[in-house]
Structures are given as structure tokens and as C-alpha cells.
Design a protein around this motif. Structure first.
Motif, short mmCIF file in Angstrom:
data_model
loop_
_atom_site.label_atom_id
_atom_site.label_comp_id
_atom_site.label_asym_id
_atom_site.label_seq_id
_atom_site.Cartn_x
_atom_site.Cartn_y
_atom_site.Cartn_z
N ALA A 93 -8.44 38.72 -42.17
CA ALA A 93 -9.49 38.94 -43.25
C ALA A 93 -10.83 39.37 -42.40
N VAL A 94 -11.26 38.40 -41.54
CA VAL A 94 -12.43 38.50 -40.68
C VAL A 94 -12.42 39.81 -40.32
N ILE A 95 -11.42 40.12 -39.17
CA ILE A 95 -11.17 41.46 -38.62
C ILE A 95 -11.62 42.66 -39.56
N ALA B 38 -21.93 39.05 -44.15
CA ALA B 38 -22.07 37.92 -43.49
C ALA B 38 -21.54 36.53 -44.15
N LEU B 39 -21.98 36.20 -45.47
CA LEU B 39 -21.56 35.33 -46.26
C LEU B 39 -19.87 35.27 -46.16
N ALA B 40 -19.29 36.44 -46.56
CA ALA B 40 -17.98 36.40 -46.57
C ALA B 40 -17.11 36.00 -45.21
N LYS B 41 -17.78 36.75 -44.41
CA LYS B 41 -17.22 36.34 -43.01
C LYS B 41 -17.37 34.89 -42.71
N LEU C 65 -14.11 32.76 -41.84
CA LEU C 65 -14.24 31.92 -40.41
C LEU C 65 -13.86 30.23 -40.75
N LYS C 66 -14.60 29.77 -41.61
CA LYS C 66 -14.55 28.50 -42.17
C LYS C 66 -13.04 28.12 -42.47
#
Length: 450
Positions: free
Chosen positions: A390-392, A402-405, A409-410
Motif C-alpha cells: 500500500a505504501v508503494i 504523507a499522513l496516509a504513508k 508504514l507504522k
């Protein structure tokens, strides 16, 4: 004749059991991840799905540097090379020339798929026992195997490929057949079943529990017999019984029938006792909206804060804690629906849907599986990979959210760490690489991200 029971590990002993034959108990405290018992296989049978892809002796998969060679006698068995074929020939030669006609016979073709597997396993067992290969290990395995309790009989005994056997083997064929059906294990690599095998000492020692404190993993090495290791999933205290699962504990509705038909007992573990008090598990709602509401209610019950950064999440719950309105989630079809949806959505790139469904799957796993159960670890690894994908996807779409990424990642790091806690404790099994290598790669990828 001596048996494998003469050589028990120092930390395991047999004691009397109230209803079963015996029970294996810890002679001292056993730490999580410790190997409780290691035993070689007596017989293995590769599943048909692995034919031509794995060695029929050591079960290793074909590799770029290793091409499997087919047996020219039966054209149905493949080997890594001369070493595996030679090691297997002592038993394989007993039925090699007759296998094709046997599997093409009306008697064999009439059998259900699981009955055909039984027939081939019986064939391997009879061939192994009647082969000229002799050793102290094999003699002890046979003695232990013949000491096992026979399983319940339903109709006629299984068939086997005709072969020449000695008088002593011929006289014991019925006893062999009555013990093989309820005393064989599914051999898996990375928790995917690839074969079945007989490990007499493990059958003799360990009783079943749907909430086991130990589980089997398999050592597959090129040119060597398959070995089973029983691994402690949590700390097992001295005098505590060591139990393993005979079937997947997730088979909540059907497992009692399996126990009775295959093994001849009824399970009375806390999980089964709770299910028996329900009488019948309530039906699932029909509409998609009602099912979605059930999913959300289960997530809220298992993860009330919505915070996935808490390692105590993996402690799980006991089934009696489950409120009545959530009893329908114990239907086997409920978990099947969820796992199918998770697999489809994650592979189709619907990662946010997959993560939501995957969290519901995790909730079910925490309800039905014990602490550090490997299937839970594998699911957490898939969740971590899905979050990373999902990050990729965000980076590829140039959305610059940025917030969603940061949130994804967390989640990826949390899932990876939780998966690592379980899978590294369970240890490597089956083929090389696999989930432990994936954890290492994912750790490196996540470390490189800010």
C-alpha cells in the motif's frame, strides 16, 4: 524388541492419563521455541500436486541447479539424484513395476481422493517394512508403530499395491493398516501441506489439544530423510502435559467428527467444551450489510482502542469471553469468507480493503488459536507485506499523502515485528528461504523508509 520409547529426551516423560493411554509431560520447565522432540520419518508420501516438482524421497523442491530425474521403472517418482533414488530403492523396488497397473485399476479409481492417498501410504508402509533395509532405528520405529492404538474401522480395510512380502509382514497386514490411518501427519513446508508421513514416536507420545502448547515443524534436507521437530509454542511448566494439534483448530464445526471417525475419541479441551455448551453455532447473517456489521463488531471487541501497536494484542481471548451476538463468527464459513476476501483484495491491489479484512481475520485467529501459533504469524507477515504494498502504491500514484504513508508504514512495522516474534520462535521449517527470509527483507525495506 526395544522401541523408541527407550530413548525419550530427558525433559519428557510418560505418565498415566485419565482417559487416554498415556500423556507426555514436561520433566522440567521447557522454554518457548525449544525443540521438545526430534524424530526421523518412517514413511513419507508426496502429494500428487508435488509430483515432478519435489523429490519423492527427501521432499526437496526442484532448484535451478538441481533437475529432478524420473524413475524409469514406474515413471511416477522423481528424485534429486542418484543418492535419493538409491536410499529409496530398498522400499520403492517392492512396488515400482506394479504401481501403474495398481493406480489404473478399477479398485483404486473407485476410491475417493483421501482413500487413494491412504492406499498409497499403505503401499509405502508395507514396502518399507518388507524391504531388506535394516537398522536399529527402523526396528525401533516398527516396534513403536505396532504398539500404537488402532483407529476405528469403517467398512473394509484400505487396499495397497500388490507386492511380494514375507510371511511375517503378511500376517501383520491388518494390524499395519489399522494403525496407519490415525497415526500419520500432514508434512508441511512454510505451513503448506506437501506430503503425509508416519512418525511413530510422536504418535505414541503426544495427545491432541485444540489449544496446544507445542506444534510440529519439518526439516527437509536434500539427500536426507524428512525429520519432525516438536517445538514448544510457549513456556511449558514442569509436570504440564505436552499437547499438539491433530487437526487445524480452526475447524470448529467439523473437528469433533474428525476426531471420532479418524481417531476414535472426543476432544474435551476448553475450546471444545465451550462449543459443546452452545448446542449449535448460530447462523451467519445473509445480507452483506449485516455481515459487515458483524465484522466491525468483532474488530471492536478484539481491538477496542483500534490501536495495533500493542504486543498484548497477540495474547488473544478465550472463547467463553465471546459475547453471544458474536457467536456466529465461529462458523467455519465465516473465516473462509474472510480469508478468501483478504487473498483476493491483496492480490488485486485493493490494499486498504485487504488490511481491513485482514484485521478481522486476525481477530478470529486470536479467538481460536493459542499463543504463538504459527498460522497467526504467517497471517501477520501477509498483513505486513500488504501494508508495504500500500505504501508503494501511494508512491507510485504520486498522491504524496504523507499522513496516509506514515500510518501505513507504522502498521507494516507493527505487523512485521509481531510476525517476527511468532515465526522466529517457531523457527525455520521445510524449504529454505520462506517466511524468515521475507521478514529480513521486509525489515530492511522498512528501515530504509523515514
Amino acid at each position: 524388541m526395544s522401541s523408541s520409547l527407550d530413548e525419550l529426551p530427558v525433559h519428557v516423560r510418560l505418565e498415566a492419563h485419565a482417559t487416554a493411554r498415556d500423556k507426555a509431560v514436561a520433566a522440567c520447565d521447557i522454554n518457548p521455541g525449544s525443540v521438545v522432540l526430534e524424530v526421523p520419518s518412517m514413511v513419507v508420501l508426496l502429494l500428487s500436486s508435488g509430483k515432478g516438482r519435489r523429490c519423492d524421497f527427501c521432499l526437496c523442491s526442484e532448484a535451478s541447479e538441481i533437475r529432478l530425474a524420473r524413475c524409469t521403472g514406474c515413471a511416477s517418482y522423481w528424485y534429486c539424484g542418484p543418492q535419493c533414488q538409491t536410499l529409496h530403492w530398498g522400499s520403492h523396488k517392492k512396488f515400482c513395476k506394479r504401481l501403474a497397473s495398481f493406480t489404473a485399476s478399477a479398485d483404486f479409481q473407485y476410491l475417493e481422493a483421501h482413500e487413494q492417498l491412504d492406499a498409497l501410504l499403505q503401499t509405502h508402509l508395507v514396502a518399507e517394512i518388507s524391504s531388506n533395509v535394516s537398522s536399529d532405528v527402523r526396528a525401533k520405529q516398527l516396534s513403536t508403530f505396532m504398539s500404537l492404538l488402532p483407529g476405528p474401522q469403517h467398512g473394509s480395510l484400505p487396499i495397497a499395491c500388490p507386492m511380494s512380502v514375507g510371511v511375517d509382514v503378511h500376517q501383520n497386514l491388518e494390524d499395519l493398516f489399522m494403525r496407519s490411518g490415525n497415526n500419520n501427519f500432514a508434512i508441511h513446508s512454510h505451513l503448506t501441506t506437501i506430503a503425509h508421513g508416519i512418525f511413530p514416536l510422536a504418535s505414541r507420545l503426544f495427545n491432541h489439544s485444540c489449544l496446544p502448547n507445542a506444534a510440529a515443524r519439518y526439516v527437509i534436507r536434500r539427500g536426507q530423510s524428512v525429520r519432525m521437530e516438536i517445538v514448544a509454542l510457549r513456556k511449558i511448566k514442569a509436570t504440564e502435559e505436552i499437547c499438539i494439534p491433530y487437526v487445524d483448530p480452526a475447524l470448529i464445526e467439523s473437528r469433533q467428527q474428525i476426531f471420532e471417525l479418524t481417531y476414535g475419541f472426543s476432544c474435551t479441551c476448553p475450546s471444545c467444551n465451550f462449543i459443546s455448551t452452545l448446542g449449535s453455532i448460530p447462523s451467519l447473517p445473509v445480507s452483506e450489510a449485516a455481515l459487515a456489521e458483524l465484522d466491525n463488531t468483532l474488530q471492536t471487541f478484539c481491538f477496542p482502542s483500534g490501536d495495533i501497536d500493542d504486543p498484548t494484542l497477540l495474547v488473544g481471548f478465550s472463547l467463553p469471553d465471546l459475547p453471544e451476538n458474536l457467536h456466529p463468527v465461529l462458523r467455519e464459513s465465516y473465516l473462509l469468507r474472510l480469508t478468501d476476501a483478504f487473498s483476493i483484495s491483496s492480490h488485486e491491489g485493493s490494499y486498504h480493503i485487504a488490511l481491513d479484512v485482514g484485521l478481522t481475520v486476525l481477530a478470529v485467529y486470536l479467538l481460536i488459536y493459542p499463543e504463538n501459533y504459527p498460522q497467526t504469524g504467517m497471517h501477520l507477515l501477509e498483513m505486513a507485506k500488504t501494508a508495504w504494498n500500500a505504501v508503494i502504491a501511494i508512491e507510485h500514484d504520486n498522491t504524496h499523502d504523507a499522513l496516509a504513508k506514515t500510518s501505513l508504514l507504522k502498521r507494516a512495522r507493527v505487523y512485521r515485528n509481531l510476525a517476527s516474534n511468532i515465526l522466529e520462535l517457531f523457527g525455520p521449517e521445510g524449504d529454505s528461504a520462506g517466511p524468515l527470509e521475507e521478514l529480513t527483507v521486509l525489515k530492511r525495506l522498512l528501515h530504509d523508509e523515514p
